[in-house]
Scaffold this active site. Sequence first.
Site, mmCIF file in Angstrom:
data_model
loop_
_atom_site.group_PDB
_atom_site.id
_atom_site.type_symbol
_atom_site.label_atom_id
_atom_site.label_comp_id
_atom_site.label_asym_id
_atom_site.label_seq_id
_atom_site.Cartn_x
_atom_site.Cartn_y
_atom_site.Cartn_z
ATOM 1 N N TYR A 166 65.810 52.061 29.755
ATOM 2 C CA TYR A 166 64.430 51.586 29.993
ATOM 3 C C TYR A 166 64.330 50.085 29.729
ATOM 4 O O TYR A 166 63.748 49.344 30.528
ATOM 5 C CB TYR A 166 63.450 52.360 29.097
ATOM 6 C CG TYR A 166 62.014 51.858 29.165
ATOM 7 C CD1 TYR A 166 61.193 52.191 30.243
ATOM 8 C CD2 TYR A 166 61.476 51.051 28.153
ATOM 9 C CE1 TYR A 166 59.871 51.731 30.308
ATOM 10 C CE2 TYR A 166 60.167 50.595 28.208
ATOM 11 C CZ TYR A 166 59.377 50.940 29.290
ATOM 12 O OH TYR A 166 58.072 50.481 29.352
ATOM 13 N N THR B 127 57.460 44.671 28.995
ATOM 14 C CA THR B 127 57.434 45.311 27.680
ATOM 15 C C THR B 127 58.143 44.470 26.623
ATOM 16 O O THR B 127 59.055 43.687 26.952
ATOM 17 C CB THR B 127 58.129 46.691 27.775
ATOM 18 O OG1 THR B 127 58.398 47.171 26.454
ATOM 19 C CG2 THR B 127 59.445 46.626 28.531
HETATM 20 N N1 NAD Z 1 51.245 51.756 27.291
HETATM 21 C C1 NAD Z 1 51.963 50.850 26.678
HETATM 22 O O1 NAD Z 1 51.838 50.692 25.463
HETATM 23 C C2 NAD Z 1 52.945 49.981 27.443
HETATM 24 C C3 NAD Z 1 53.699 49.043 26.724
HETATM 25 C C4 NAD Z 1 54.596 48.234 27.420
HETATM 26 C C5 NAD Z 1 54.706 48.322 28.784
HETATM 27 N N2 NAD Z 1 53.983 49.264 29.463
HETATM 28 C C6 NAD Z 1 54.123 49.325 30.918
HETATM 29 O O2 NAD Z 1 52.819 49.359 31.481
HETATM 30 C C7 NAD Z 1 52.817 50.161 32.662
HETATM 31 C C8 NAD Z 1 51.749 51.230 32.566
HETATM 32 O O3 NAD Z 1 51.989 52.047 31.436
HETATM 33 P P1 NAD Z 1 50.995 53.221 31.034
HETATM 34 O O4 NAD Z 1 51.027 53.329 29.554
HETATM 35 O O5 NAD Z 1 49.702 53.026 31.714
HETATM 36 O O6 NAD Z 1 51.788 54.468 31.608
HETATM 37 P P2 NAD Z 1 51.285 55.712 32.515
HETATM 38 O O7 NAD Z 1 52.421 56.667 32.527
HETATM 39 O O8 NAD Z 1 49.966 56.187 32.036
HETATM 40 O O9 NAD Z 1 51.111 55.059 33.950
HETATM 41 C C9 NAD Z 1 52.176 54.925 34.867
HETATM 42 C C10 NAD Z 1 51.714 55.477 36.191
HETATM 43 O O10 NAD Z 1 52.780 55.306 37.128
HETATM 44 C C11 NAD Z 1 52.877 56.492 37.915
HETATM 45 N N3 NAD Z 1 54.246 56.625 38.390
HETATM 46 C C12 NAD Z 1 55.340 57.035 37.696
HETATM 47 N N4 NAD Z 1 56.415 57.071 38.495
HETATM 48 C C13 NAD Z 1 55.994 56.640 39.712
HETATM 49 C C14 NAD Z 1 56.640 56.452 40.943
HETATM 50 N N5 NAD Z 1 57.961 56.717 41.087
HETATM 51 N N6 NAD Z 1 55.932 56.004 42.004
HETATM 52 C C15 NAD Z 1 54.599 55.759 41.878
HETATM 53 N N7 NAD Z 1 53.931 55.945 40.718
HETATM 54 C C16 NAD Z 1 54.625 56.377 39.655
HETATM 55 C C17 NAD Z 1 52.481 57.625 36.992
HETATM 56 O O11 NAD Z 1 52.041 58.778 37.709
HETATM 57 C C18 NAD Z 1 51.388 56.983 36.158
HETATM 58 O O12 NAD Z 1 50.118 57.209 36.712
HETATM 59 C C19 NAD Z 1 54.233 50.683 32.815
HETATM 60 O O13 NAD Z 1 54.908 49.824 33.705
HETATM 61 C C20 NAD Z 1 54.830 50.558 31.433
HETATM 62 O O14 NAD Z 1 56.233 50.382 31.465
HETATM 63 C C21 NAD Z 1 53.101 50.099 28.818
#
Ligand code: NAD
Length: 369
Positions: A182, A139
Site C-alpha cells: 500500500y 497518505t
Molecule cells: N481515511 C483516511 O484516514 C485516509 C488517510 C490517508 C489517505 N487516504 C486516502 O484517501 C482516499 C479515500 O479514503 P477513504 O477513507 O474515503 O476510503 P473509502 O474506502 O471510504 O473510499 C474509497 C472509495 O473508493 C472506491 N473504490 C475502491 N476500489 C475502487 C476501484 N477499483 N474503482 C473505483 N472505485 C473504487 C470504494 O468503493 C470507496 O467508495 C483513498 O485514496 C485513501 O488511500 C485516506
Amino acid sequence: MTARDALRTPAIVGRRPVLVTGGAGFIGSNVADRLAREGHDVLVFDALARPGVEANLAWLKKRHPQRVSSVTADIRDEAAVADAAGEATAVFHFAAQVAVTTSLAEPREDFDINVRGTLHLLDALRRRNGAVPLLFASTNKVYGDLADVVLDATHDAYLPRDPVVRTSGIGEDRPLAFHTPYGCSKGAADQYVLDYARSFGVAAAVMRMSCIYGPRQMGTEDQGWVAHFLIRALRGEPISIYGDGRQVRDVLDVSDAVEAYLAAWRRIESVQGRAFNLGGGPGNAVSLRQLLRSIEDLLGRPVEIAFADWRAGDQRYYVSNTRRAAHELGLRPPVPWRTGVAALARWLTDERGLRVAAAPRVRAAGALS
Ligand SMILES: NC(=O)c1ccc[n+]([C@@H]2O[C@H](COP(=O)([O-])OP(=O)(O)OC[C@H]3O[C@@H](n4cnc5c(N)ncnc54)[C@H](O)[C@@H]3O)[C@@H](O)[C@H]2O)c1
C-alpha cells in the site's frame, strides 16, 4: 444521449461536472456533498467496492437530486476513466484500495487500482492539456515506518525525544520511504501525480493525509480506526489493538479535510506540483490508548480490548507538520479531536442507529491501565 451518458444516472447529463473518484466513499462523499452544496454539478465515479458505501451514494443523491450523478465503474477501466475525465472541470481522486492489510494479501490488485488507476486518470488529463485541476489523496505512509525517529514511551503514548519533532511533527521535507505494498502503490501514485504536473503541466496537487475521521466513515479493523473503535464500542464488541496501543496519530475531522481540498482547488495555480501534509497536527495527536479512554468516558462504560502482535509497517508515531498546508491553503485551526470524536459518536447513534450496548460481562484481560 451519448453512450457514456447512458451509463450514468441522469441528474447532470449534458453538463460539465466536477469528477469525484471514490465519491461514494468516506472522504469522497463528504467532498461531493460540499461541492454540490456550493452549486457544482458532481459526477461520482465509484466501483462501490467498499461494503456499505452505496448508502453514502444514496444519501448524496437524495440530498442533491439535480446536482449529483454517478457512474458505477472501476478505476482500472481505462475507457470508463477517460470518458468521465474527458468532460470534467476538475477532479478529486479518492478511489483506491485503502488498506495496508489487503495490500499485503493482494499486492498486484493493490498496484493495479492505486498505480494503474491513477495513471489512467493522469493520462486522460494530459490529453486535456493539463487544464483540468486534479487533487490527489495520498497518505503519510509515503514516509515509511519512521523507525529512525527516537521515541520515549510514556504509560499511554510514544513521544519523539527530539523537541522540534515533538512540537512540530513530520514535514514534507522528510525523505520518502515506501513500506508495504500500500505504501508503495500510494507513494508511486503520489510521485506520478507530481511528475505529471512537472513533465506535462497537469494542474495537480497532492494531499498526504494522516488519519481522517468523521460522518460517513465505514470504519473497519483494516482502515478507518477512529470510526471502527466507536462502532465496536457502541455495539459492546471487543476491540483488537495491534501492538501496545501507544501508537500516536494526528487525527483530522473530515470537515477540515474537505476545506483543505477545496482550498487547494481554489488556489491550484499557486499549489500546482506540490505536496502537503494534511492532518490534525501536534494539537490533535492522540494514541490508541488515549482515544479508547476518551471513548470509555463518552460512553460511560469500559471497552473490551484484546492485544495482538504489531502489524507490518505500522508507524509508532506519525504526526503531520501542518504548517505548510495551513499557511499556503489558508486553513483555519482544526476541530479539536475530542469535539470531533464526540460528534462522530452522536452521528453513529442518530444516523446509523447504533446504541450504547450493555456493558461487557467480563472486563478484558488487556484492559487499559
Ligand atoms: N481515511 C483516511 O484516514 C485516509 C488517510 C490517508 C489517505 N487516504 C486516502 O484517501 C482516499 C479515500 O479514503 P477513504 O477513507 O474515503 O476510503 P473509502 O474506502 O471510504 O473510499 C474509497 C472509495 O473508493 C472506491 N473504490 C475502491 N476500489 C475502487 C476501484 N477499483 N474503482 C473505483 N472505485 C473504487 C470504494 O468503493 C470507496 O467508495 C483513498 O485514496 C485513501 O488511500 C485516506
